[in-house]
Design a protein around this motif. Structure first.
Motif, PDB file in Angstrom:
ATOM      1  N   LEU A  93      -5.996   8.890 -24.001  1.00 45.60           N
ATOM      2  CA  LEU A  93      -4.608   9.334 -23.912  1.00 45.60           C
ATOM      3  C   LEU A  93      -3.722   8.138 -23.625  1.00 45.60           C
ATOM      4  CD1 LEU A  93      -2.353  11.477 -23.692  1.00 45.60           C
ATOM      5  CD2 LEU A  93      -3.015  11.783 -21.286  1.00 45.60           C
ATOM      6  N   ARG A  94      -2.735   7.915 -24.489  1.00 43.27           N
ATOM      7  CA  ARG A  94      -1.754   6.842 -24.299  1.00 43.27           C
ATOM      8  C   ARG A  94      -0.369   7.484 -24.234  1.00 43.27           C
ATOM      9  NH1 ARG A  94      -1.541   1.259 -25.182  1.00 43.27           N
ATOM     10  NH2 ARG A  94      -3.710   1.336 -25.864  1.00 43.27           N
ATOM     11  N   ILE A  95       0.346   7.205 -23.141  1.00 43.61           N
ATOM     12  CA  ILE A  95       1.664   7.789 -22.910  1.00 43.61           C
ATOM     13  C   ILE A  95       2.716   6.704 -22.969  1.00 43.61           C
ATOM     14  CG2 ILE A  95       3.106   9.080 -21.296  1.00 43.61           C
ATOM     15  CD1 ILE A  95       0.579  10.260 -20.106  1.00 43.61           C
ATOM     16  N   LEU A  96       3.756   6.931 -23.765  1.00 43.12           N
ATOM     17  CA  LEU A  96       4.925   6.051 -23.833  1.00 43.12           C
ATOM     18  C   LEU A  96       6.092   6.811 -23.215  1.00 43.12           C
ATOM     19  CD1 LEU A  96       4.543   4.767 -27.523  1.00 43.12           C
ATOM     20  CD2 LEU A  96       3.449   3.900 -25.438  1.00 43.12           C
ATOM     21  N   TRP A  97       6.531   6.359 -22.026  1.00 49.40           N
ATOM     22  CA  TRP A  97       7.550   7.096 -21.267  1.00 49.40           C
ATOM     23  C   TRP A  97       8.842   6.298 -21.258  1.00 49.40           C
ATOM     24  CZ3 TRP A  97       7.538   8.117 -15.289  1.00 49.40           C
ATOM     25  CH2 TRP A  97       8.551   9.044 -14.992  1.00 49.40           C
ATOM     26  N   ALA A  98       9.896   6.881 -21.811  1.00 49.96           N
ATOM     27  CA  ALA A  98      11.207   6.232 -21.900  1.00 49.96           C
ATOM     28  C   ALA A  98      12.194   6.937 -20.982  1.00 49.96           C
ATOM     29  CB  ALA A  98      11.717   6.263 -23.339  1.00 49.96           C
ATOM     30  N   ASN A  99      13.001   6.151 -20.261  1.00 44.82           N
ATOM     31  CA  ASN A  99      14.059   6.672 -19.389  1.00 44.82           C
ATOM     32  C   ASN A  99      15.337   5.883 -19.628  1.00 44.82           C
ATOM     33  OD1 ASN A  99      12.908   8.773 -17.437  1.00 44.82           O
ATOM     34  ND2 ASN A  99      11.395   7.131 -17.285  1.00 44.82           N
ATOM     35  N   ARG A 100      16.454   6.486 -19.339  1.00 44.47           N
ATOM     36  CA  ARG A 100      17.737   5.807 -19.507  1.00 44.47           C
ATOM     37  C   ARG A 100      18.011   4.838 -18.365  1.00 44.47           C
ATOM     38  NH1 ARG A 100      21.689  10.859 -21.311  1.00 44.47           N
ATOM     39  NH2 ARG A 100      20.597  11.355 -23.270  1.00 44.47           N
ATOM     40  N   ARG A 102      16.717   2.860 -14.682  1.00 45.72           N
ATOM     41  CA  ARG A 102      15.521   2.357 -14.016  1.00 45.72           C
ATOM     42  C   ARG A 102      15.179   3.192 -12.789  1.00 45.72           C
ATOM     43  NH1 ARG A 102      11.935  -1.640 -13.150  1.00 45.72           N
ATOM     44  NH2 ARG A 102      12.333  -2.515 -15.211  1.00 45.72           N
ATOM     45  N   GLU A 103      16.175   3.788 -12.148  1.00 46.85           N
ATOM     46  CA  GLU A 103      15.898   4.568 -10.949  1.00 46.85           C
ATOM     47  C   GLU A 103      15.024   5.773 -11.237  1.00 46.85           C
ATOM     48  OE1 GLU A 103      19.162   6.484  -9.163  1.00 46.85           O
ATOM     49  OE2 GLU A 103      19.940   7.355 -11.027  1.00 46.85           O
ATOM     50  N   ASP A 104      14.938   6.186 -12.491  1.00 42.96           N
ATOM     51  CA  ASP A 104      14.047   7.288 -12.837  1.00 42.96           C
ATOM     52  C   ASP A 104      12.582   6.879 -12.776  1.00 42.96           C
ATOM     53  OD1 ASP A 104      16.203   8.993 -13.329  1.00 42.96           O
ATOM     54  OD2 ASP A 104      16.399   8.259 -15.391  1.00 42.96           O
ATOM     55  N   SER A 105      12.321   5.574 -12.854  1.00 42.24           N
ATOM     56  CA  SER A 105      10.949   5.087 -12.776  1.00 42.24           C
ATOM     57  C   SER A 105      10.686   4.338 -11.474  1.00 42.24           C
ATOM     58  CB  SER A 105      10.640   4.165 -13.970  1.00 42.24           C
ATOM     59  OG  SER A 105      10.824   4.841 -15.193  1.00 42.24           O
ATOM     60  N   PHE A 106      11.635   3.465 -11.096  1.00 43.62           N
ATOM     61  CA  PHE A 106      11.472   2.658  -9.895  1.00 43.62           C
ATOM     62  C   PHE A 106      12.764   2.705  -9.096  1.00 43.62           C
ATOM     63  CE2 PHE A 106       8.735   0.887 -13.148  1.00 43.62           C
ATOM     64  CZ  PHE A 106       7.514   0.830 -12.498  1.00 43.62           C
ATOM     65  N   LYS A 107      12.655   2.674  -7.798  1.00 45.65           N
ATOM     66  CA  LYS A 107      13.831   2.698  -6.930  1.00 45.65           C
ATOM     67  C   LYS A 107      13.845   1.449  -6.045  1.00 45.65           C
ATOM     68  CE  LYS A 107      11.299   5.600  -3.663  1.00 45.65           C
ATOM     69  NZ  LYS A 107      11.300   6.875  -2.929  1.00 45.65           N
ATOM     70  N   GLY A 108      15.006   1.129  -5.533  1.00 45.40           N
ATOM     71  CA  GLY A 108      15.141  -0.044  -4.689  1.00 45.40           C
ATOM     72  C   GLY A 108      15.451  -1.310  -5.457  1.00 45.40           C
ATOM     73  N   LEU A 109      15.749  -1.204  -6.769  1.00 45.66           N
ATOM     74  CA  LEU A 109      16.050  -2.386  -7.571  1.00 45.66           C
ATOM     75  C   LEU A 109      17.530  -2.722  -7.435  1.00 45.66           C
ATOM     76  CD1 LEU A 109      15.046  -4.444  -9.672  1.00 45.66           C
ATOM     77  CD2 LEU A 109      15.794  -2.832 -11.427  1.00 45.66           C
ATOM     78  N   LYS A 110      17.840  -3.968  -7.136  1.00 48.97           N
ATOM     79  CA  LYS A 110      19.219  -4.407  -6.988  1.00 48.97           C
ATOM     80  C   LYS A 110      19.576  -5.376  -8.102  1.00 48.97           C
ATOM     81  CE  LYS A 110      19.226  -3.878  -1.976  1.00 48.97           C
ATOM     82  NZ  LYS A 110      19.473  -4.516  -0.673  1.00 48.97           N
ATOM     83  N   ALA A 111      20.864  -5.512  -8.349  1.00 54.75           N
ATOM     84  CA  ALA A 111      21.314  -6.355  -9.461  1.00 54.75           C
ATOM     85  C   ALA A 111      20.975  -7.824  -9.216  1.00 54.75           C
ATOM     86  CB  ALA A 111      22.815  -6.184  -9.668  1.00 54.75           C
ATOM     87  N   GLN A 112      20.969  -8.274  -7.958  1.00 59.72           N
ATOM     88  CA  GLN A 112      20.734  -9.680  -7.693  1.00 59.72           C
ATOM     89  C   GLN A 112      19.330 -10.104  -8.106  1.00 59.72           C
ATOM     90  OE1 GLN A 112      21.181 -10.234  -3.503  1.00 59.72           O
ATOM     91  NE2 GLN A 112      19.400  -8.995  -2.958  1.00 59.72           N
ATOM     92  N   HIS A 113      18.390  -9.212  -8.069  1.00 65.69           N
ATOM     93  CA  HIS A 113      17.044  -9.565  -8.471  1.00 65.69           C
ATOM     94  C   HIS A 113      16.965  -9.790  -9.970  1.00 65.69           C
ATOM     95  CE1 HIS A 113      16.415  -7.504  -4.569  1.00 65.69           C
ATOM     96  NE2 HIS A 113      15.530  -8.466  -4.406  1.00 65.69           N
ATOM     97  N   SER A 114      17.716  -9.017 -10.716  1.00 64.80           N
ATOM     98  CA  SER A 114      17.750  -9.242 -12.155  1.00 64.80           C
ATOM     99  C   SER A 114      18.396 -10.585 -12.469  1.00 64.80           C
ATOM    100  CB  SER A 114      18.520  -8.100 -12.838  1.00 64.80           C
ATOM    101  OG  SER A 114      17.876  -6.872 -12.592  1.00 64.80           O
ATOM    102  N   GLN A 115      19.435 -10.943 -11.730  1.00 59.99           N
ATOM    103  CA  GLN A 115      20.075 -12.231 -11.961  1.00 59.99           C
ATOM    104  C   GLN A 115      19.145 -13.380 -11.585  1.00 59.99           C
ATOM    105  OE1 GLN A 115      23.706 -12.111  -9.767  1.00 59.99           O
ATOM    106  NE2 GLN A 115      24.613 -10.482 -11.024  1.00 59.99           N
ATOM    107  N   GLU A 116      18.415 -13.235 -10.498  1.00 58.59           N
ATOM    108  CA  GLU A 116      17.494 -14.282 -10.099  1.00 58.59           C
ATOM    109  C   GLU A 116      16.390 -14.487 -11.133  1.00 58.59           C
ATOM    110  OE1 GLU A 116      16.072 -13.118  -6.345  1.00 58.59           O
ATOM    111  OE2 GLU A 116      17.961 -13.484  -5.279  1.00 58.59           O
ATOM    112  N   ALA A 117      16.040 -13.438 -11.837  1.00 57.00           N
ATOM    113  CA  ALA A 117      15.001 -13.555 -12.843  1.00 57.00           C
ATOM    114  C   ALA A 117      15.539 -14.133 -14.137  1.00 57.00           C
ATOM    115  CB  ALA A 117      14.370 -12.190 -13.113  1.00 57.00           C
ATOM    116  N   VAL A 118      16.813 -13.906 -14.436  1.00 53.71           N
ATOM    117  CA  VAL A 118      17.394 -14.375 -15.694  1.00 53.71           C
ATOM    118  C   VAL A 118      17.791 -15.848 -15.607  1.00 53.71           C
ATOM    119  CG1 VAL A 118      19.348 -14.092 -17.265  1.00 53.71           C
ATOM    120  CG2 VAL A 118      18.152 -12.080 -16.396  1.00 53.71           C
TER     121      VAL A 118
END
Length: 440
Positions: free
Chosen positions: A275-282, A284-300
């Protein structure tokens, strides 16, 4: 001659009372017939139904019309309109019988409404709505939650709920009591320590969704009326590979499928299908919580520095983060639903694989992604199943209507029922020989 004439006159005078009497009897008979016609349905007449016997010269002899009496009694006026008692007497029906029949009819109506009352049934079934009580509501994201429902009284829906889990993908209808409308939801699999009859619904609150708004506003202890189960897809016994494309709350049928396959169908993990599941969400909070914008900037930022160094022709001082893909933030935490998905992946390692896609991260289930997954499945089949008979391979799509239409095309109504319709969308562009596609 004169005596003979006198004799004839005497004879005529002696017969005159008899003629008058007969004429009166004939007139009375005609009046009675006229009254009986007047009392019959659809007949109207202006004359009285029971007139007085005619006194005087018979109209049969002189043809004159009898003069109407200027003095009419009240009894004569009311006799033209038959009363209800007269009708009942003519029909030979007594008022007591009418009352008895009315009571029996009312009791029959109450019994019928009691039998067809949607709130009467206490056993979950596909015909009537059954009351369940809201035990608790666990929030998953700002727009979604998991509702735990228990039957009232407890312990009576264990058998039919357990039987539904053995067949495949199924749903229940939830009724909004004020608007009397219903929507279908696929229950999540029960936890290990939960009651067998417990139903868990993954509900996302839509802006214009009457039922979803109702489920997000009610408090603990509120009765929620369900109708079902409705089997939407029965899993074949000889299925070997399943590719499940889920959008948003469409993950619930995917988890149903995994629960049925590995909990009720197989005796050992080695014999189970893949069984292979491809799960799409609009979001990110639907999959993971606690993500802040600064972390995305630090990664980019390290990636942009690395690209600039490459463009200038020198490697430059690049960190390890710049040489790799964007790392996942260290402080992200999984939602309760993702924890269940990941535990399923760990429990059935090698048989269950789940990939996440988030629109906010520009991660989508594209045609290329689907082709790569199908190619990898085909390659694994060539290596492991050379001497085994060919088994079924199934692609399931579940989610909002627009999501299903984009990947597989819309369903159609035919003969008052919803049918699958032709395969279109992205999957319609891919050669899917050997695969069965089903839209949920």
């Amino acid at each position: 001659m004169r005596s003979l004439h006198w004799t004839r006159r005497c004879y005529q005078s002696s017969q005159l009372p008899c003629a008058i009497t007969n004429s009166r009897k004939l007139l009375s008979l005609r009046v009675q017939r006229h009254a009986s016609r007047q009392s019959s349905p659809g007949f109207s007449a202006s004359g009285p139904a029971n007139p007085r016997p005619f006194k005087g010269k018979s109209p049969a002899f002189d043809g004159s019309k009898p003069s109407e009496s200027p003095h009419k009694s009240v009894e004569e006026d009311t006799s033209a309109k038959p009363s209800s008692n007269n009708i009942l007497n003519r029909l030979r029906i007594r008022p007591g019988k009418v009352i008895l029949f009315s009571i029996l009819g009312y009791l029959g109506y109450k019994v019928y409404t009691w039998q067809t009352d949607p709130y009467r049934s206490l056993i979950l079934n596909s015909k009537f709505f059954t009351p369940f009580i809201l035990e608790k509501r666990e929030k998953v994201s700002s727009t979604s939650a998991i509702l735990n429902l228990l039957s009232v009284p407890p312990g009576q829906n264990t058998e039919n709920v357990t039987e539904a889990w053995k067949k495949g993908v199924w749903s229940v209808q939830v009724m909004q009591p004020e608007l009397q409308i219903a929507r279908s939801y696929s229950p999540l699999p029960p936890p290990e320590d939960a009651e067998p009859e417990q139903l868990r619904l993954f509900v996302r609150q839509e802006p214009q969704g009457e039922v979803s708004t109702f489920l997000h506003k009610i408090n603990r202890g509120t009765l929620v009326h369900l109708r079902g189960p409705h089997l939407e897809y029965e899993i074949p016994q000889d299925v070997d590979d399943v590719l499940f494309i889920a959008g948003g709350t469409g993950i619930a049928p995917a988890l149903q499928l995994a629960h049925t396959l590995f909990k009720h169908r197989i005796s050992s993990l080695e014999d189970g299908p893949r069984l292979r599941i491809l799960w799409a969400n609009r979001r990110r909070e639907d999959s993971f919580k606690g993500l802040k914008a600064q972390h995305s900037q630090e990664a980019v930022i390290p990636r942009l520095r690395g690209l600039a160094a490459r463009w200038q022709g020198s490697a430059g001082p690049q960190s390890k983060e710049a040489q790799e893909d964007v790392p996942a933030p260290t402080n992200q935490s999984q939602t309760a639903l993702v924890e269940e998905v990941e535990s399923l992946k760990i429990k059935y390692a090698g048989k269950v694989n789940i990939d996440y896609f988030v629109d906010e991260d520009n991660s989508y289930i594209t045609e290329t992604v689907l082709r790569n997954h199908l190619t990898s499945i085909e390659h694994s089949l060539e290596q492991t199943a050379e001497d085994q008979p060919t088994r079924k391979r199934v692609i399931l799509i579940s989610g909002p209507e627009g999501f299903v239409n984009f990947y597989a095309g819309p369903k159609f109504m035919k003969g008052g029922k919803e049918v699958q319709g032709p395969l279109r969308g992205i999957l319609g562009k891919i050669d899917l020989r050997g695969w069965d596609v089903w839209k949920l």
